[in-house]
Scaffold this motif. Structure first.
Motif, PDB file in Angstrom:
ATOM      1  N   ILE A  36       2.154  -0.033  10.126  1.00  0.00           N
ATOM      2  CA  ILE A  36       3.154  -1.323   9.440  1.00  0.00           C
ATOM      3  C   ILE A  36       3.383  -0.509   8.127  1.00  0.00           C
ATOM      4  N   VAL A  37       2.297   0.894   8.358  1.00  0.00           N
ATOM      5  CA  VAL A  37       2.610   0.842   6.461  1.00  0.00           C
ATOM      6  C   VAL A  37       3.312   2.427   6.560  1.00  0.00           C
ATOM      7  N   PRO A  38       4.643   1.753   6.494  1.00  0.00           N
ATOM      8  CA  PRO A  38       5.324   3.496   6.672  1.00  0.00           C
ATOM      9  C   PRO A  38       5.150   4.630   5.796  1.00  0.00           C
ATOM     10  N   GLY A  39       4.942   5.659   7.095  1.00  0.00           N
ATOM     11  CA  GLY A  39       4.142   7.349   5.880  1.00  0.00           C
ATOM     12  C   GLY A  39       2.589   7.077   6.560  1.00  0.00           C
ATOM     13  N   SER A  40       2.614   6.313   7.100  1.00  0.00           N
ATOM     14  CA  SER A  40       1.263   6.407   7.700  1.00  0.00           C
ATOM     15  C   SER A  40       0.651   7.358   8.684  1.00  0.00           C
ATOM     16  N   MET A  56      -9.300 -10.301   7.520  1.00  0.00           N
ATOM     17  CA  MET A  56      -9.024  -9.545   7.607  1.00  0.00           C
ATOM     18  C   MET A  56      -7.487  -9.147   8.072  1.00  0.00           C
ATOM     19  N   SER A  57      -7.384 -10.025   8.904  1.00  0.00           N
ATOM     20  CA  SER A  57      -5.593  -9.562   9.547  1.00  0.00           C
ATOM     21  C   SER A  57      -5.183  -9.653   8.470  1.00  0.00           C
ATOM     22  N   PHE A  58      -5.536 -11.054   7.698  1.00  0.00           N
ATOM     23  CA  PHE A  58      -4.687 -11.020   5.862  1.00  0.00           C
ATOM     24  C   PHE A  58      -4.582 -10.297   5.544  1.00  0.00           C
ATOM     25  N   ALA A  59      -5.521  -9.289   5.558  1.00  0.00           N
ATOM     26  CA  ALA A  59      -6.035  -8.349   4.281  1.00  0.00           C
ATOM     27  C   ALA A  59      -4.522  -7.120   4.406  1.00  0.00           C
ATOM     28  N   ILE A  60      -4.562  -6.871   6.260  1.00  0.00           N
ATOM     29  CA  ILE A  60      -4.073  -5.989   6.533  1.00  0.00           C
ATOM     30  C   ILE A  60      -2.851  -6.225   6.044  1.00  0.00           C
ATOM     31  N   ALA A  61      -1.933  -7.314   5.972  1.00  0.00           N
ATOM     32  CA  ALA A  61      -0.629  -8.421   6.140  1.00  0.00           C
ATOM     33  C   ALA A  61      -0.368  -7.684   4.491  1.00  0.00           C
ATOM     34  N   GLY A  62      -1.226  -7.894   3.601  1.00  0.00           N
ATOM     35  CA  GLY A  62      -0.608  -7.747   2.372  1.00  0.00           C
ATOM     36  C   GLY A  62      -0.714  -6.286   2.327  1.00  0.00           C
ATOM     37  N   LEU A  63      -0.803  -5.819   2.372  1.00  0.00           N
ATOM     38  CA  LEU A  63      -0.567  -4.013   2.853  1.00  0.00           C
ATOM     39  C   LEU A  63       1.153  -4.201   2.855  1.00  0.00           C
ATOM     40  N   ALA A  64       2.127  -4.988   3.461  1.00  0.00           N
ATOM     41  CA  ALA A  64       3.058  -4.535   3.966  1.00  0.00           C
ATOM     42  C   ALA A  64       3.577  -5.897   3.628  1.00  0.00           C
ATOM     43  N   SER A  65       3.397  -6.652   2.086  1.00  0.00           N
ATOM     44  CA  SER A  65       4.268  -7.780   1.755  1.00  0.00           C
ATOM     45  C   SER A  65       4.457  -7.271   0.243  1.00  0.00           C
ATOM     46  N   LYS A  66       5.518  -7.736  -0.181  1.00  0.00           N
ATOM     47  CA  LYS A  66       6.396  -7.810  -1.462  1.00  0.00           C
ATOM     48  C   LYS A  66       5.544  -8.528  -2.095  1.00  0.00           C
ATOM     49  N   ALA A  67       4.750  -9.396  -2.237  1.00  0.00           N
ATOM     50  CA  ALA A  67       3.722  -9.956  -3.548  1.00  0.00           C
ATOM     51  C   ALA A  67       2.399 -10.023  -3.100  1.00  0.00           C
ATOM     52  N   PRO A  68       1.021  -9.911  -3.608  1.00  0.00           N
ATOM     53  CA  PRO A  68       0.061  -9.581  -3.344  1.00  0.00           C
ATOM     54  C   PRO A  68      -0.526 -11.210  -2.379  1.00  0.00           C
ATOM     55  N   SER A  82       0.796  -1.527  -0.186  1.00  0.00           N
ATOM     56  CA  SER A  82      -0.366   0.012  -0.081  1.00  0.00           C
ATOM     57  C   SER A  82       0.761   0.961  -0.081  1.00  0.00           C
ATOM     58  N   VAL A  83       0.173   2.063  -0.098  1.00  0.00           N
ATOM     59  CA  VAL A  83       0.850   3.633  -0.117  1.00  0.00           C
ATOM     60  C   VAL A  83       0.374   3.987   1.273  1.00  0.00           C
ATOM     61  N   LEU A 128       7.094  -7.732   4.028  1.00  0.00           N
ATOM     62  CA  LEU A 128       7.191  -9.572   4.229  1.00  0.00           C
ATOM     63  C   LEU A 128       6.981  -9.877   2.563  1.00  0.00           C
ATOM     64  N   ALA A 129       7.129 -11.272   2.346  1.00  0.00           N
ATOM     65  CA  ALA A 129       7.112 -11.824   1.470  1.00  0.00           C
ATOM     66  C   ALA A 129       5.605 -11.762   0.249  1.00  0.00           C
ATOM     67  N   GLY A 130       4.767 -12.038   1.844  1.00  0.00           N
ATOM     68  CA  GLY A 130       3.525 -12.234   0.581  1.00  0.00           C
ATOM     69  C   GLY A 130       3.664 -13.676  -0.283  1.00  0.00           C
ATOM     70  N   GLY A 131       2.779 -12.907  -1.561  1.00  0.00           N
ATOM     71  CA  GLY A 131       2.074 -13.908  -2.558  1.00  0.00           C
ATOM     72  C   GLY A 131       1.681 -15.287  -2.145  1.00  0.00           C
ATOM     73  N   ALA A 132       0.778 -15.016  -1.004  1.00  0.00           N
ATOM     74  CA  ALA A 132       0.369 -16.583  -1.025  1.00  0.00           C
ATOM     75  C   ALA A 132      -1.141 -17.168  -1.664  1.00  0.00           C
TER      76      ALA A 132
END
Length: 441
Positions: free
Chosen positions: A256-260, A404-416, A14-15, A388-392
C-alpha cells in the motif's frame, strides 16, 4: 507483565519501504516447541524462538511445573520432565495476554495429577474459555472459572484422564491442541474430529517428537486425529520459521505504500496459515515466493513484495481458518483497494483479544474509510489507492494486532494515525517498530 503504562505512538505517511528484513519466529510453533520439549526426556534445543511476552509466559509456566529452560547464545535449551512428570506449580500461572498459552497449558495440566490457577491481564481475563473447559471437563478435569468461563480459573487435573472422541463445534486450533495435549498423558486413544481444517502445527510437532498420532481425512474433508496416550517424547532440535502473522503487516505495508519493494526472509508458509498471501494475490498483490524450502518440518520461503494497485474482492469464508489472525491487516489492505471487499464467516474475531470486527470497523471509520459491519464480517469500500484521511486517535483495546494494523494504516494516510498504547505489540512482535524504521531509511 499484566500492568503496563500506556505508550501512545503516532504513525505518519511513509517514504517507500525498501530492503530485506527477517521477522520473529512463528508464535504458534514457538509455544508448542517449549511445551513439548518440556515433556520430552532429555535436552531439546530451539533456535529462532519468538521472544515476545506471550511465548515467555509459556516458558515461565513450564519452568514453574518443573522443566529446566535457559537461553544461551541465542539458543534455547530445555530439559524436560517427561509426559506425566509435570509438578505442582507453587504460584498462579500468569498468562499475561496469551490465549494460546492459556488454552494449551490447560490441556497439558488436565491429564496430570496437579492443580494450577491461571491468571492474565485485563484483555485475556475478558476472553471466554468455555470452548476448552467443556472438552477438558469431559476428560475428567475439575475446572472452576470466573463468571462467563473466564480467568482467573483453577484447574484440577485427573490422572488417569478419560480418553474420548470430540467433534469440534467450531474451527479452533487451540481447542484441538488442548485436547491432543491432554491426550498425551491419557491411557488409550483420544480422538479429535475436525470438520473444518485448522492450523496443524500441533500434529506436525507431536509426530516430530515421537507421539503416536495419526490423521485420516474423509471425502468431505473432515479430519480424524487420533493420539495414543502415555507417550514418551524424544528431545528434538528445532528451527522455528518466521511467523506469517507477523510478516502480514509488512506484506500489506509494502503493497500500500507507493514505490515499496521489500523482501521478507524465511516466512513459514504452512498451508493452514498462508491464506492471507493467497487472498492478497487474488486482489492483485505482487507477492513472489523465492527459494521455497522446508524448515523444521514446515514449508517456508522468502517473500518479495512490491507496491500494487489492489482490487476489492469477495473473500471466500472457507479460507478464514487459514488466516483468522490476519483479517485486521487485510481490512487495512481493503481500505486502500479499488472497489468493494466483502468478508463473512468471521464470528471468531469477536472473541479474540478484542472484538476485532467492531474495533476495526470503528477505527477505520475514524480514519476516513467507508465500512459496514455485519454480524460476521466487514464490507469495505476502498480508496482506490488514494491516501486515507487519517488524523484520528485509535483505541487499540490492548490488542497487538489492532495496534499494528492501524500503525500500517498510518503509513498510507494524509494525517498521522495515533495508537493509544503501542505496548501490547511486545506480546508478539517486540521489534516491530525497529524493523519498520529499517525499511524507511
Amino acid at each position: 507483565m499484566t500492568d503496563q503504562t500506556a505508550t501512545p505512538r503516532a504513525f505518519s505517511a511513509s517514504v517507500p519501504l525498501q530492503g530485506r528484513i527477517a521477522i520473529p519466529g512463528d508464535k504458534s510453533i514457538s509455544h508448542r516447541s517449549l511445551m513439548l520439549s518440556a515433556l520430552a526426556v532429555g535436552e531439546s534445543r530451539v533456535t529462532g524462538l519468538l521472544e515476545g511476552h506471550d511465548v515467555l509466559a509459556t516458558a515461565a509456566a513450564m519452568r514453574a511445573m518443573g522443566a529446566s529452560i535457559e537461553r544461551r547464545d541465542g539458543e534455547w535449551r530445555i530439559h524436560g520432565v517427561g509426559v506425566g512428570g509435570l509438578l505442582q506449580p507453587r504460584e498462579a500461572l500468569d498468562m499475561g495476554n496469551s490465549g494460546t498459552s492459556t488454552r494449551l497449558l490447560m490441556g497439558l495440566v488436565a491429564s496430570h495429577p496437579i492443580t494450577a490457577t491461571f491468571v492474565g491481564d485485563a484483555s485475556l481475563s475478558g476472553r471466554p474459555m468455555g470452548r476448552v473447559i467443556d472438552p477438558l471437563s469431559q476428560m475428567g478435569a475439575d475446572i472452576t472459572a470466573s463468571p462467563g468461563g473466564r480467568l482467573p480459573l483453577m484447574l484440577r487435573g485427573l490422572a488417569p484422564a478419560i480418553p474420548f472422541s470430540y467433534r469440534l463445534p467450531v474451527a479452533s486450533a487451540q481447542v484441538k491442541s488442548a485436547i491432543l495435549l491432554a491426550g498425551l498423558n491419557t491411557p488409550g486413544i483420544t480422538e479429535v474430529i475436525e470438520p473444518v481444517p485448522t492450523r496443524d502445527h500441533s500434529e506436525r510437532m507431536l509426530q516430530g517428537f515421537g507421539a503416536d498420532l495419526t490423521v485420516e481425512t474423509d471425502r468431505d474433508g473432515t479430519r480424524y486425529i487420533h493420539i495414543r496416550g502415555e507417550a514418551e517424547l524424544k528431545p528434538q532440535t528445532i528451527v522455528v520459521p518466521g511467523d506469517p502473522s507477523s510478516a502480514a503487516f509488512f506484506i500489506v505495508a509494502a503493497l500500500i505504500v507507493p514505490g515499496s519493494d521489500v523482501t521478507i526472509a524465511n516466512v513459514g508458509l504452512n498451508p493452514t496459515r498462508a491464506g492471507l498471501v493467497e487472498v492478497l494475490q487474488a486482489m492483485g498483490g505482487d507477492i513472489a515466493l523465492l527459494d521455497a524450502r522446508t524448515v523444521g518440518g514446515e514449508p517456508a520461503a522468502d517473500l518479495r513484495v512490491r507496491h500494487s494497485m489492489l482490487k476489492g474482492i469477495d473473500v471466500d469464508p472457507a479460507i478464514a481458518p487459514s488466516m483468522i489472525d490476519e483479517y485486521p491487516i487485510l481490512f487495512v489492505a481493503a481500505a486502500l483497494a479499488e472497489g468493494r471487499t466483502t468478508t463473512t464467516g468471521l464470528d471468531e474475531l469477536r472473541v479474540k483479544e478484542s472484538d476485532r470486527l467492531a474495533v476495526m470497523a470503528t477505527g477505520l471509520k475514524a480514519i476516513g474509510v467507508r465500512v459496514e459491519e455485519s454480524e460476521d464480517g466487514l464490507i469495505i469500500d476502498g480508496s482506490g489507492g488514494d491516501p486515507l484521511a487519517g488524523g484520528a486517535a485509535i483505541a487499540g483495546h490492548l490488542d497487538h494486532r489492532i495496534c499494528m494494523s492501524f500503525a500500517i494504516a498510518g503509513l498510507a494516510s494524509k494525517a498521522p494515525v495515533t495508537i493509544d498504547d503501542i505496548a501490547p505489540v511486545a506480546t508478539s512482535f517486540p521489534n516491530f517498530e525497529a524493523l519498520l524504521a529499517s525499511l524507511q531509511q
